[in-house]
Scaffold this motif. Sequence first.
Motif, PDB file in Angstrom:
ATOM      1  N   CYS A   1       1.991  90.377  -4.082  1.00 33.86           N
ATOM      2  CA  CYS A   1       1.014  89.987  -3.070  1.00 33.86           C
ATOM      3  C   CYS A   1       0.301  91.224  -2.519  1.00 33.86           C
ATOM      4  O   CYS A   1       0.941  92.099  -1.941  1.00 33.86           O
ATOM      5  CB  CYS A   1       1.726  89.227  -1.952  1.00 33.86           C
ATOM      6  SG  CYS A   1       0.658  88.747  -0.591  1.00 33.86           S
TER       7      CYS A   1
ATOM      8  N   SER B   1      -2.295  83.670 -11.980  1.00 37.43           N
ATOM      9  CA  SER B   1      -0.998  83.326 -12.569  1.00 37.43           C
ATOM     10  C   SER B   1      -0.329  84.510 -13.254  1.00 37.43           C
ATOM     11  O   SER B   1       0.869  84.462 -13.556  1.00 37.43           O
ATOM     12  CB  SER B   1      -1.172  82.187 -13.588  1.00 37.43           C
ATOM     13  OG  SER B   1      -2.026  82.600 -14.653  1.00 37.43           O
TER      14      SER B   1
ATOM     15  N   LYS C   1       6.548  83.826  -8.615  1.00 36.74           N
ATOM     16  CA  LYS C   1       5.790  83.744  -7.373  1.00 36.74           C
ATOM     17  C   LYS C   1       6.752  83.169  -6.341  1.00 36.74           C
ATOM     18  O   LYS C   1       7.148  82.007  -6.420  1.00 36.74           O
ATOM     19  CB  LYS C   1       4.546  82.880  -7.548  1.00 36.74           C
ATOM     20  CG  LYS C   1       3.433  83.571  -8.340  1.00 36.74           C
ATOM     21  CD  LYS C   1       2.175  82.758  -8.345  1.00 36.74           C
ATOM     22  CE  LYS C   1       1.050  83.440  -9.117  1.00 36.74           C
ATOM     23  NZ  LYS C   1       0.539  84.654  -8.473  1.00 36.74           N
TER      24      LYS C   1
ATOM     25  N   ASN D   1       2.818  88.345  -9.621  1.00 38.74           N
ATOM     26  CA  ASN D   1       3.584  87.813  -8.489  1.00 38.74           C
ATOM     27  C   ASN D   1       3.667  88.825  -7.345  1.00 38.74           C
ATOM     28  O   ASN D   1       4.480  88.696  -6.447  1.00 38.74           O
ATOM     29  CB  ASN D   1       5.001  87.412  -8.935  1.00 38.74           C
ATOM     30  CG  ASN D   1       5.876  88.613  -9.278  1.00 38.74           C
ATOM     31  OD1 ASN D   1       5.392  89.616  -9.802  1.00 38.74           O
ATOM     32  ND2 ASN D   1       7.165  88.513  -9.007  1.00 38.74           N
TER      33      ASN D   1
ATOM     34  N   GLN E   1       4.462  86.055  -0.481  1.00 39.38           N
ATOM     35  CA  GLN E   1       3.371  85.349  -1.154  1.00 39.38           C
ATOM     36  C   GLN E   1       2.471  84.756  -0.084  1.00 39.38           C
ATOM     37  O   GLN E   1       2.774  83.737   0.515  1.00 39.38           O
ATOM     38  CB  GLN E   1       3.924  84.247  -2.075  1.00 39.38           C
ATOM     39  CG  GLN E   1       2.835  83.537  -2.877  1.00 39.38           C
ATOM     40  CD  GLN E   1       3.387  82.401  -3.708  1.00 39.38           C
ATOM     41  OE1 GLN E   1       4.591  82.242  -3.863  1.00 39.38           O
ATOM     42  NE2 GLN E   1       2.500  81.569  -4.238  1.00 39.38           N
TER      43      GLN E   1
ATOM     44  N   CYS F   1      -2.083  86.629  -5.661  1.00 39.83           N
ATOM     45  CA  CYS F   1      -1.404  85.358  -5.417  1.00 39.83           C
ATOM     46  C   CYS F   1      -2.108  84.201  -6.125  1.00 39.83           C
ATOM     47  O   CYS F   1      -1.474  83.233  -6.559  1.00 39.83           O
ATOM     48  CB  CYS F   1      -1.314  85.074  -3.923  1.00 39.83           C
ATOM     49  SG  CYS F   1      -0.016  86.002  -3.059  1.00 39.83           S
TER      50      CYS F   1
END
Length: 376
Positions: free
Chosen positions: A113, A108, A325, A111, A98, A105
């Motif tokens: 990256c 919301s 995340k 998750n 992350q 990132c």
Amino acid sequence: MDTAGKVIKCKAAVIWEKSAPFSIEEIEVATPKAHEVRIKIIATGICRSDDHAVEGKLSNVKFPIILGHEAVGIVESNGENVKHIKPGDRVIPLFVPQCGQCMCCKDSRSNICIAAKLKKSVGVMSDGTTRFTCRGKQIYHFVNTSTFTEYTVVEEMAVTKIDSGASLDNTCLIGCGFSTGYGSALNTAKVHPGSTCAIFGLGGIGLAVIMGCKIAGAGRIIGVDVNPDKFNIAKELGATECINPKDYDKPVAQVILEQTGGGVDYAFECVGHIETMLAALNSSHFAYGTTVIVGVSAPESTITFDPMILLSGRTLKGSVFGGWKSKDSVPQLVSDSMAKKFDLEKLVTHRLPLDKINEGFDLLHSGKSIRTILLV
């Protein structure tokens, strides 16, 4: 530490070629470069994804390689410009990094990256080189982590600090298996109270899905596996019943449809086989069922079904690392474990030293283990 700034010679389990056994070798671990952290691994779990890598079923693998991605350890030293981690910190490496800055990132809904995927080639760090050598050869990295070794090097965005009082043992399961299953129920499916769930595959991830479904308040939790030895632990963790497809002369999806009066609210595929993915999809309710694919399939696998199966209202989703995340969520999951909100120890069946790693994989292949932890 007195090793800071020096090349470390240590023990690691190396896979020299596809389908070969692990070889315990003395390797050299280079000093971390800018934005990198060198970690002393204390405990690391054996995950089915590691086995897929050994068999060459993952596209992001180059040999020779140090596998492993589910671990807990202590920071030994930092490279330059590391901001949030210091030597002595207890940490968990993150196979889903992350960076905190890319589009995904900051959103919301995701998750995954983007920066982590774009910055590096397979098996190497961002500068295009590895930090491992053995017998004069470079050894490749695995999914940002490589934890089947006494020391590893990861980028700062692929490691997170955890509570200084956290266990340096079963906490490693939060690095993959537990979090993946638990989060697929809570984050990806968003299981609601009173719902009916079916979990295909009762390994470590499937059992963690059951734990998530129970925490979410599901009213009926059906475990599905061809190994009935898994049924007692599944029921102990929250399954209300278990089904062995071998006990029926009809497709298991049909069995579930009949036993639930039309299908489950949520179905989870935790095996990685096309056949069980279709069974999970077909066992969901035609009007509002949600199916979550958690298992990792072989490269170039394809799934084929009539699109009309979705038109009536079914949803098909995927889940990586349970939708968490990583840098944000892993420390909280560790704190929840310390507060006894769930019991990681129930997923651990074996502990072995690193040099018995091949025995650990034999236990995985035989279906005798749920999670084996290697004590490094």
